[in-house]
Design an enzyme around this catalytic site. Structure first.
Site, PDB file in Angstrom:
ATOM      1  N   LEU A   8       0.863  -1.175   0.000  1.00  0.00           N
ATOM      2  CA  LEU A   8       0.000   0.000   0.000  1.00  0.00           C
ATOM      3  C   LEU A   8       0.901   1.228   0.000  1.00  0.00           C
ATOM      4  O   LEU A   8       1.977   1.217   0.602  1.00  0.00           O
ATOM      5  CB  LEU A   8      -0.903   0.036   1.244  1.00  0.00           C
ATOM      6  CG  LEU A   8      -1.960  -1.062   1.389  1.00  0.00           C
ATOM      7  CD1 LEU A   8      -2.712  -0.892   2.701  1.00  0.00           C
ATOM      8  CD2 LEU A   8      -2.933  -1.056   0.218  1.00  0.00           C
ATOM      9  N   ASP A   9       0.462   2.291  -0.659  1.00  0.00           N
ATOM     10  CA  ASP A   9       1.240   3.522  -0.656  1.00  0.00           C
ATOM     11  C   ASP A   9       1.379   4.056   0.770  1.00  0.00           C
ATOM     12  O   ASP A   9       0.564   3.754   1.648  1.00  0.00           O
ATOM     13  CB  ASP A   9       0.544   4.590  -1.513  1.00  0.00           C
ATOM     14  CG  ASP A   9       0.458   4.203  -2.972  1.00  0.00           C
ATOM     15  OD1 ASP A   9       1.264   3.369  -3.413  1.00  0.00           O
ATOM     16  OD2 ASP A   9      -0.436   4.736  -3.670  1.00  0.00           O
ATOM     17  N   LYS A  10       2.373   4.894   0.981  1.00  0.00           N
ATOM     18  CA  LYS A  10       2.599   5.473   2.306  1.00  0.00           C
ATOM     19  C   LYS A  10       1.343   6.149   2.839  1.00  0.00           C
ATOM     20  O   LYS A  10       0.982   5.976   4.008  1.00  0.00           O
ATOM     21  CB  LYS A  10       3.753   6.483   2.229  1.00  0.00           C
ATOM     22  CG  LYS A  10       4.017   7.220   3.540  1.00  0.00           C
ATOM     23  CD  LYS A  10       5.120   8.257   3.386  1.00  0.00           C
ATOM     24  CE  LYS A  10       5.329   9.026   4.697  1.00  0.00           C
ATOM     25  NZ  LYS A  10       6.378  10.068   4.552  1.00  0.00           N
ATOM     26  N   ARG A  69      -5.191   5.892  -7.852  1.00  0.00           N
ATOM     27  CA  ARG A  69      -4.910   7.325  -7.959  1.00  0.00           C
ATOM     28  C   ARG A  69      -4.724   7.741  -9.412  1.00  0.00           C
ATOM     29  O   ARG A  69      -5.239   8.777  -9.850  1.00  0.00           O
ATOM     30  CB  ARG A  69      -3.661   7.661  -7.137  1.00  0.00           C
ATOM     31  CG  ARG A  69      -3.831   7.335  -5.654  1.00  0.00           C
ATOM     32  CD  ARG A  69      -2.499   7.243  -4.928  1.00  0.00           C
ATOM     33  NE  ARG A  69      -1.793   8.520  -4.922  1.00  0.00           N
ATOM     34  CZ  ARG A  69      -0.530   8.657  -4.550  1.00  0.00           C
ATOM     35  NH1 ARG A  69       0.180   7.583  -4.190  1.00  0.00           N
ATOM     36  NH2 ARG A  69       0.036   9.844  -4.548  1.00  0.00           N
TER      37      ARG A  69
END
Length: 331
Positions: A145-147, A245
């Site tokens: 998962l992205d930060k 995104r």
């Protein structure tokens, strides 16, 4: 896929090229299939550890459906990472895997800019044995998962579980549902976004919809229609970097709070909705992107497992305000 547990230098994998892999560069395909960096795949190729239909493979050759890859992944070098006593919400754990609820702001694995304080550092403190297939910096990590993204992740504690879960992901057998807020209003729901993603040729730190990129499929449904934004349920059929995104920004509806792909979007609005959008942006200070549901087949018991994570407080408060100030229109 077959796994030879007795391989002399680690794990031996055999992968048949599926329709999505046809036409893809060999090194790109192997990196995605094994969750390895391109650099590590290139080293495996240089060491003669990757065969294509029984012969030594070349990194740049194009794959065809039905071809078979044989990859010998050596045992990882001993970890030089430090176990850190970072609080970690473990939703489920057994002998071969665990499911964690990652907070926003936590990087998944160490990198040049984030040598510590990562999910991996926390896992090393809370879990004794992690799969080594991800390499020295990514033990046990099946997907990322992205930060700025919060929510559910599955982590492998054995190499067998790691490979089985990776195969489930690759064959689209893992259900991943995200709750997302995006600016503006989608003109159709449900919506399937099928657009290839690759590194942005103009901004190397970003991804973009690029012709010839890796196929990426996101399914989007509007859950609530707010005054100048939508609350969405998004399920992933593929797992490309920054996929949700990038896809939503490509459709003209970037994720609320996403400074990379939609920074300042609300300032471009006119009329009475501008003030509402600025207030939502003030309340949501990180990407409104949460891994809400995760379901997969247990690699040993074959039981179908499902997990749910509610919106964290900082997103739940923003959603509550947005809904109440918009009349709470639910589609």
């Amino acid at each position: 896929m077959t796994i030879d547990r007795a391989a002399a230098e680690g794990w031996h994998r055999e992968i048949e090229v599926d329709p999505d892999g046809a036409g893809e560069r060999l090194d790109v395909f192997v990196a995605a299939a094994l969750e390895l960096s391109r650099t590590r795949v290139h080293k495996l190729l240089e060491e003669g550890r990757v065969l294509l239909d029984g012969r030594l493979a070349r990194k740049s050759e194009s794959l065809s459906q039905g071809q078979r890859l044989q990859i010998n992944v050596p045992e990882p070098t001993p970890l030089s990472l430090t176990a850190e006593a970072i609080p970690l919400h473990i939703v489920y754990q057994d002998e071969v895997l665990l499911v964690v609820d990652k907070p926003a702001g936590m990087v998944v694995h160490p990198s040049a800019g984030h040598p510590g304080g990562t999910l991996v550092n926390a896992l090393l403190h809370h879990v004794r044995d992690l799969s080594g297939i991800g390499g020295a910096l990514r033990p046990g990590i099946v997907h990322r998962l992205d930060k700025g993204t919060s929510g559910l992740m599955v982590v492998a504690k054995s190499d067998l579980a790691h490979q089985a879960l990776s195969d489930e992901l690759r064959h689209r057998k893992v259900r991943r549902l995200y709750q997302v807020a995006s600016w503006g209003h989608l003109d159709e729901s449900p919506l399937c976004v099928d657009a290839p993603i690759a590194r942005d040729p103009n901004h190397r730190k970003r991804m973009a919809v690029v012709e010839g990129g890796r196929r990426a499929v996101s399914r989007v449904r509007v859950k609530e229609r707010w005054r100048a934004a939508d609350l969405l349920d998004v399920t992933l059929e593929t797992g490309r970097t920054h996929q949700i995104r990038v896809h939503l920004a490509h459709r003209g509806h970037p994720v609320v709070g996403d400074g990379v792909y939609g920074g300042g979007w609300e300032r471009g609005m006119g009329g009475p909705d501008r003030g509402w959008a600025k207030e939502l942006a003030r309340r949501v200070t990180r990407p409104f992107l949460h891994s809400m549901e995760l379901a997969f087949e247990h690699p040993v018991t074959r039981e179908r497992m499902s997990f749910h994570s509610p919106l964290p407080p900082e997103l739940a408060e923003g959603a509550r305000w947005a809904c109440e100030s918009s009349g709470g229109v639910v589609t």
